[in-house]
Scaffold this motif. Sequence first.
Motif, PDB file in Angstrom:
ATOM      1  N   ARG A   1       0.847  -1.196   0.000  1.00  0.00           N
ATOM      2  CA  ARG A   1       0.000   0.000   0.000  1.00  0.00           C
ATOM      3  C   ARG A   1       0.879   1.241   0.000  1.00  0.00           C
ATOM      4  NH1 ARG A   1      -5.222  -1.292   3.908  1.00  0.00           N
ATOM      5  NH2 ARG A   1      -6.213  -2.744   2.465  1.00  0.00           N
ATOM      6  N   SER A   2       1.133   1.732  -1.191  1.00  0.00           N
ATOM      7  CA  SER A   2       2.027   2.869  -1.353  1.00  0.00           C
ATOM      8  C   SER A   2       1.587   3.661  -2.575  1.00  0.00           C
ATOM      9  CB  SER A   2       3.473   2.386  -1.516  1.00  0.00           C
ATOM     10  OG  SER A   2       4.317   3.448  -1.934  1.00  0.00           O
ATOM     11  N   THR A   3       1.992   4.908  -2.620  1.00  0.00           N
ATOM     12  CA  THR A   3       1.673   5.727  -3.791  1.00  0.00           C
ATOM     13  C   THR A   3       2.521   5.341  -4.989  1.00  0.00           C
ATOM     14  OG1 THR A   3       3.242   7.380  -2.987  1.00  0.00           O
ATOM     15  CG2 THR A   3       0.934   7.683  -2.391  1.00  0.00           C
ATOM     16  N   GLY A   4       3.578   4.572  -4.764  1.00  0.00           N
ATOM     17  CA  GLY A   4       4.441   4.121  -5.848  1.00  0.00           C
ATOM     18  C   GLY A   4       4.259   2.637  -6.115  1.00  0.00           C
ATOM     19  N   GLY A   5       4.776   2.196  -7.249  1.00  0.00           N
ATOM     20  CA  GLY A   5       4.659   0.774  -7.584  1.00  0.00           C
ATOM     21  C   GLY A   5       5.736  -0.026  -6.885  1.00  0.00           C
ATOM     22  N   THR A   6       5.510  -0.421  -5.652  1.00  0.00           N
ATOM     23  CA  THR A   6       6.516  -1.129  -4.876  1.00  0.00           C
ATOM     24  C   THR A   6       6.603  -2.587  -5.304  1.00  0.00           C
ATOM     25  OG1 THR A   6       4.930  -1.741  -3.160  1.00  0.00           O
ATOM     26  CG2 THR A   6       6.057   0.372  -2.905  1.00  0.00           C
ATOM     27  N   GLU A   7       7.705  -3.226  -4.932  1.00  0.00           N
ATOM     28  CA  GLU A   7       7.887  -4.649  -5.243  1.00  0.00           C
ATOM     29  C   GLU A   7       6.788  -5.508  -4.626  1.00  0.00           C
ATOM     30  OE1 GLU A   7      11.054  -8.219  -4.206  1.00  0.00           O
ATOM     31  OE2 GLU A   7      11.827  -6.192  -4.562  1.00  0.00           O
TER      32      GLU A   7
ATOM     33  N   GLY B   1      20.337  -3.441 -13.415  1.00  0.00           N
ATOM     34  CA  GLY B   1      21.164  -2.244 -13.395  1.00  0.00           C
ATOM     35  C   GLY B   1      20.343  -0.999 -13.140  1.00  0.00           C
ATOM     36  N   LYS B   2      20.570   0.054 -13.934  1.00  0.00           N
ATOM     37  CA  LYS B   2      19.846   1.313 -13.782  1.00  0.00           C
ATOM     38  C   LYS B   2      18.688   1.441 -14.761  1.00  0.00           C
ATOM     39  CE  LYS B   2      23.900   3.823 -12.022  1.00  0.00           C
ATOM     40  NZ  LYS B   2      24.781   5.004 -12.195  1.00  0.00           N
ATOM     41  N   SER B   3      18.405   0.365 -15.454  1.00  0.00           N
ATOM     42  CA  SER B   3      17.299   0.398 -16.413  1.00  0.00           C
ATOM     43  C   SER B   3      15.980   0.652 -15.696  1.00  0.00           C
ATOM     44  CB  SER B   3      17.220  -0.939 -17.158  1.00  0.00           C
ATOM     45  OG  SER B   3      16.031  -1.005 -17.932  1.00  0.00           O
ATOM     46  N   PRO B   4      15.113   1.510 -16.271  1.00  0.00           N
ATOM     47  CA  PRO B   4      13.813   1.786 -15.638  1.00  0.00           C
ATOM     48  C   PRO B   4      12.797   0.664 -15.846  1.00  0.00           C
ATOM     49  CG  PRO B   4      13.998   2.973 -17.707  1.00  0.00           C
ATOM     50  CD  PRO B   4      15.323   2.315 -17.485  1.00  0.00           C
ATOM     51  N   VAL B   5      13.140  -0.289 -16.698  1.00  0.00           N
ATOM     52  CA  VAL B   5      12.208  -1.384 -16.994  1.00  0.00           C
ATOM     53  C   VAL B   5      12.060  -2.287 -15.767  1.00  0.00           C
ATOM     54  CG1 VAL B   5      11.736  -3.393 -18.450  1.00  0.00           C
ATOM     55  CG2 VAL B   5      12.774  -1.334 -19.432  1.00  0.00           C
ATOM     56  N   ILE B   6      10.822  -2.629 -15.447  1.00  0.00           N
ATOM     57  CA  ILE B   6      10.536  -3.538 -14.333  1.00  0.00           C
ATOM     58  C   ILE B   6      10.231  -4.919 -14.908  1.00  0.00           C
ATOM     59  CG2 ILE B   6       8.982  -4.053 -12.414  1.00  0.00           C
ATOM     60  CD1 ILE B   6       8.473  -1.049 -12.188  1.00  0.00           C
ATOM     61  N   TYR B   7      11.037  -5.885 -14.548  1.00  0.00           N
ATOM     62  CA  TYR B   7      10.822  -7.259 -14.972  1.00  0.00           C
ATOM     63  C   TYR B   7      10.111  -8.016 -13.848  1.00  0.00           C
ATOM     64  CZ  TYR B   7      14.275  -6.141 -18.578  1.00  0.00           C
ATOM     65  OH  TYR B   7      14.935  -5.557 -19.630  1.00  0.00           O
ATOM     66  N   VAL B   8       9.207  -8.885 -14.225  1.00  0.00           N
ATOM     67  CA  VAL B   8       8.505  -9.706 -13.239  1.00  0.00           C
ATOM     68  C   VAL B   8       8.678 -11.163 -13.643  1.00  0.00           C
ATOM     69  CG1 VAL B   8       6.339 -10.218 -12.080  1.00  0.00           C
ATOM     70  CG2 VAL B   8       6.829  -7.871 -12.812  1.00  0.00           C
ATOM     71  N   ALA B   9       9.471 -11.894 -12.858  1.00  0.00           N
ATOM     72  CA  ALA B   9       9.703 -13.319 -13.125  1.00  0.00           C
ATOM     73  C   ALA B   9       8.593 -14.128 -12.463  1.00  0.00           C
ATOM     74  CB  ALA B   9      11.066 -13.738 -12.598  1.00  0.00           C
TER      75      ALA B   9
ATOM     76  N   MET C   1       2.003   2.017 -12.542  1.00  0.00           N
ATOM     77  CA  MET C   1       2.357   3.433 -12.477  1.00  0.00           C
ATOM     78  C   MET C   1       2.607   3.951 -13.892  1.00  0.00           C
ATOM     79  SD  MET C   1       2.208   4.197  -9.284  1.00  0.00           S
ATOM     80  CE  MET C   1       3.027   5.792  -9.286  1.00  0.00           C
ATOM     81  N   MET C   2       2.239   5.200 -14.188  1.00  0.00           N
ATOM     82  CA  MET C   2       2.288   5.728 -15.542  1.00  0.00           C
ATOM     83  C   MET C   2       3.684   5.671 -16.148  1.00  0.00           C
ATOM     84  SD  MET C   2      -0.330   8.971 -15.460  1.00  0.00           S
ATOM     85  CE  MET C   2      -0.051   9.252 -17.215  1.00  0.00           C
ATOM     86  N   ASN C   3       4.704   5.814 -15.307  1.00  0.00           N
ATOM     87  CA  ASN C   3       6.078   5.838 -15.830  1.00  0.00           C
ATOM     88  C   ASN C   3       6.745   4.466 -15.836  1.00  0.00           C
ATOM     89  OD1 ASN C   3       6.010   8.632 -16.222  1.00  0.00           O
ATOM     90  ND2 ASN C   3       6.662   9.045 -14.115  1.00  0.00           N
ATOM     91  N   ASP C   4       6.023   3.439 -15.433  1.00  0.00           N
ATOM     92  CA  ASP C   4       6.602   2.100 -15.353  1.00  0.00           C
ATOM     93  C   ASP C   4       6.416   1.324 -16.651  1.00  0.00           C
ATOM     94  OD1 ASP C   4       7.432   2.561 -12.807  1.00  0.00           O
ATOM     95  OD2 ASP C   4       5.891   1.342 -11.833  1.00  0.00           O
ATOM     96  N   THR C   5       7.475   0.668 -17.070  1.00  0.00           N
ATOM     97  CA  THR C   5       7.397  -0.291 -18.172  1.00  0.00           C
ATOM     98  C   THR C   5       7.606  -1.669 -17.573  1.00  0.00           C
ATOM     99  OG1 THR C   5       8.275   1.295 -19.778  1.00  0.00           O
ATOM    100  CG2 THR C   5       8.413  -1.052 -20.353  1.00  0.00           C
ATOM    101  N   ILE C   6       6.616  -2.539 -17.722  1.00  0.00           N
ATOM    102  CA  ILE C   6       6.654  -3.846 -17.070  1.00  0.00           C
ATOM    103  C   ILE C   6       6.775  -4.952 -18.115  1.00  0.00           C
ATOM    104  CG2 ILE C   6       5.415  -5.443 -15.565  1.00  0.00           C
ATOM    105  CD1 ILE C   6       4.011  -3.057 -14.335  1.00  0.00           C
TER     106      ILE C   6
END
Length: 291
Positions: free
Chosen positions: A124-130, A153-161, A190-195
């Motif tokens: 429960r957070s305003t951000g897309g937490t793990e 690394g520093k990539s903004p892409v969020i991977y979900v295994a 989140m609008m800025n997240d790439t999943i």
Amino acid sequence: MIDLSSLPPPAIIETLDHSAIAATYKAKFVSVWEAVRAANPALNLPAYDVEMLETDLAMIAGETESFRDVVIRARINDAIKANLLAFARGSDLDHLAAFYDVSRLAGEDDDRLVERVVLAIQGRSTGGTEPRYKFIAMSASIEVADAKPYRVGKSPVIYVAIFSTAPDGVASAQLLATVNAALQASDVRMMNDTIVVSSAVRTVNDIVADVWLLPDADDATLARAEAALRSAWSAAQSLGRDFVQSWWVSKLMIDGLQRVEPIAPSRSITVPPTEAFSIGTVTLNARGRDY
């Protein structure tokens, strides 16, 4: 995630001791009896000295009341446990989960539901937490055994295994599509997240060990030992779970085996958080019988 089993027992839950409660009733009776006896000498009441007799009415009444007391206190304990996430089960857990806006999936067991409730609370957070993304992935389908959101690394892409309930742990294309749809929903991502959703990497290793049987062990002992190992790992297997040598050797040590000496893997296998270890072939070399 918080390990609820590691928490100390709640102080509010009473440890019940029937003998201690019965002793309290007896002590109270003796106290009242002696007080009446002292205050009314004309009654010529005898000193209470028959508490060890099975036919003593005071003892029978005390035992009865103490048993009733234990039952009531046990029911109070159960009522308290029904409101604690670490203890609630069945419909009690369903109601507790509903408080956190979590519903049981069809076929979902209590342990998995508890895990999702904890993830829902942590996420429960305003951000897309793990924890939030893991909760969404596990809520998408009962076939998701585990999920691991991560970045490279520093990539903004969020991977979900995704680790599935399939025997090999590999997530099917349909399951991946289901999870992806849940994570890409406008009220989740989140609008800025790439999943990017993918099946967890599966590492397979063969097991080899020399074993010695006890003299009276039957020929099917080795097959049962292999089955015991596979069954135990199936229950414990998850993303990032290390394959510890002492653990798998202990699972092979069933009745009938005298000794197990591991050969391969020659050490414990450390598994990254986004991968899952699977057992390949199991070769148990029978080296004889011994005590």
